[in-house]
Design an enzyme around this catalytic site. Sequence first.
Site, PDB file in Angstrom:
ATOM      1  CD  GLU A 184       6.538  10.163  -3.546  1.00 61.67           C
ATOM      2  OE1 GLU A 184       7.762  10.186  -3.342  1.00 61.67           O
ATOM      3  OE2 GLU A 184       6.066   9.815  -4.630  1.00 61.67           O
ATOM      4  N   GLY A 185       6.692   7.630   1.106  1.00 61.69           N
ATOM      5  CA  GLY A 185       7.672   7.149   2.084  1.00 61.69           C
ATOM      6  C   GLY A 185       8.305   5.842   1.622  1.00 61.69           C
ATOM      7  CG  HIS A 186       5.981   2.240   1.281  1.00 66.56           C
ATOM      8  ND1 HIS A 186       4.690   2.692   1.447  1.00 66.56           N
ATOM      9  CD2 HIS A 186       6.195   1.343   2.277  1.00 66.56           C
ATOM     10  CE1 HIS A 186       4.147   2.083   2.478  1.00 66.56           C
ATOM     11  NE2 HIS A 186       5.027   1.267   3.011  1.00 66.56           N
ATOM     12  CG  MET A 199       3.742  10.576   3.555  1.00 66.76           C
ATOM     13  SD  MET A 199       4.103  10.291   1.829  1.00 66.76           S
ATOM     14  CE  MET A 199       3.824  11.962   1.231  1.00 66.76           C
ATOM     15  CB  SER A 200       1.289   6.279   8.222  1.00 67.44           C
ATOM     16  OG  SER A 200       0.648   5.089   8.656  1.00 67.44           O
ATOM     17  CB  SER A 201      -0.219   2.106   4.823  1.00 69.71           C
ATOM     18  OG  SER A 201       1.000   1.977   4.132  1.00 69.71           O
ATOM     19  CE1 TYR A 215      -4.250   1.014  -0.431  1.00 71.45           C
ATOM     20  CE2 TYR A 215      -3.636   2.717   1.126  1.00 71.45           C
ATOM     21  CZ  TYR A 215      -4.509   2.206   0.182  1.00 71.45           C
ATOM     22  OH  TYR A 215      -5.628   2.920  -0.152  1.00 71.45           O
ATOM     23  N   GLY A 258      12.617   2.774   7.131  1.00 71.58           N
ATOM     24  CA  GLY A 258      12.197   4.157   7.388  1.00 71.58           C
ATOM     25  C   GLY A 258      12.395   4.503   8.855  1.00 71.58           C
TER      26      GLY A 258
END
Length: 274
Positions: free
Chosen positions: A26-28, A175-177, A23, A138
């Site tokens: 941008e963090g991933h 950012m987090s899913s 999911y 992260g």
Amino acid sequence: MQREAARLLQTGKAIAFVPTMGYFHEGHLALMREGRKHGDALIISIFVNPTQFGPSEDFQTYPRDPDRDASLAESVGVDVVFAPEAEAMYDKAYQTYVDLEMLPQYLCGPSRPGHFRGVATVVAKLFNIVRPHVAIFGEKDYQQFVIIRRMVRDLHLDIRIIGVPIVREPDGLAMSSRNTYLSEDERRSALSLLQALQQAHKNVAQGIRDAGQLIHEASELIRSYPYTKIDYVAVCDPETLENVSRVEGPTLMALAVWVGKTRLIDNTILTIDY
Ligand code: PAF
């Protein structure tokens, strides 16, 4: 995946690895872009790991979108996406776990019993399958990052662990899913996490060193927003995660806050500039 990793190693390729639960945001993608710099082959995993979810947590409802994830991964130059089925990772007779003694006891540990045991176990298993030279994590999940770094040292795994700074939405929310769970009103209250961290930086710059006072002011700020319920606000040593009473050098401030039914985390390193 094991065959492919062996083939890559045989051809002398350096493997960079980004483990994820999918999911993507941008963090991933920032983790993958970092991974691209460190390996000839970039492998990612997508696996919503059942052993790191508590019985009342969101394993079933954790957001999933494999097709979108696959095309995003391709767009940042990922070579291999490893997306195992749960049964392939944990067969019916499964019984081996990796458990660290101290680091999981702090911060998120008390509210999420067994969580870091599940994380350390699945990451160790993924490392054995993918056999990376470098793995990227992260720093939003700061405690996870130090736990993996410790596990790699303790088990003599020959893998370099690289941390990537938190990626934020334009308004500052980390950012987090799980941000997709927030309603519009909750989303506004979620900004209190970053504001509390920013206020702590200002307080330290103005000479406040007492951890208790920093925690009190951060907590007051968060509580002034609707829908928030603090799990913890901690000021601690960035290596051992033990609480400190004063900010004397680089010090971790970490938060976990329920906003409605969503538990959010954020953190920063407080520093003293002379
Ligand atoms: O950070 C995550 O997404 C997960 O905890 C990880 C490292 C992929 C292990 O399941």
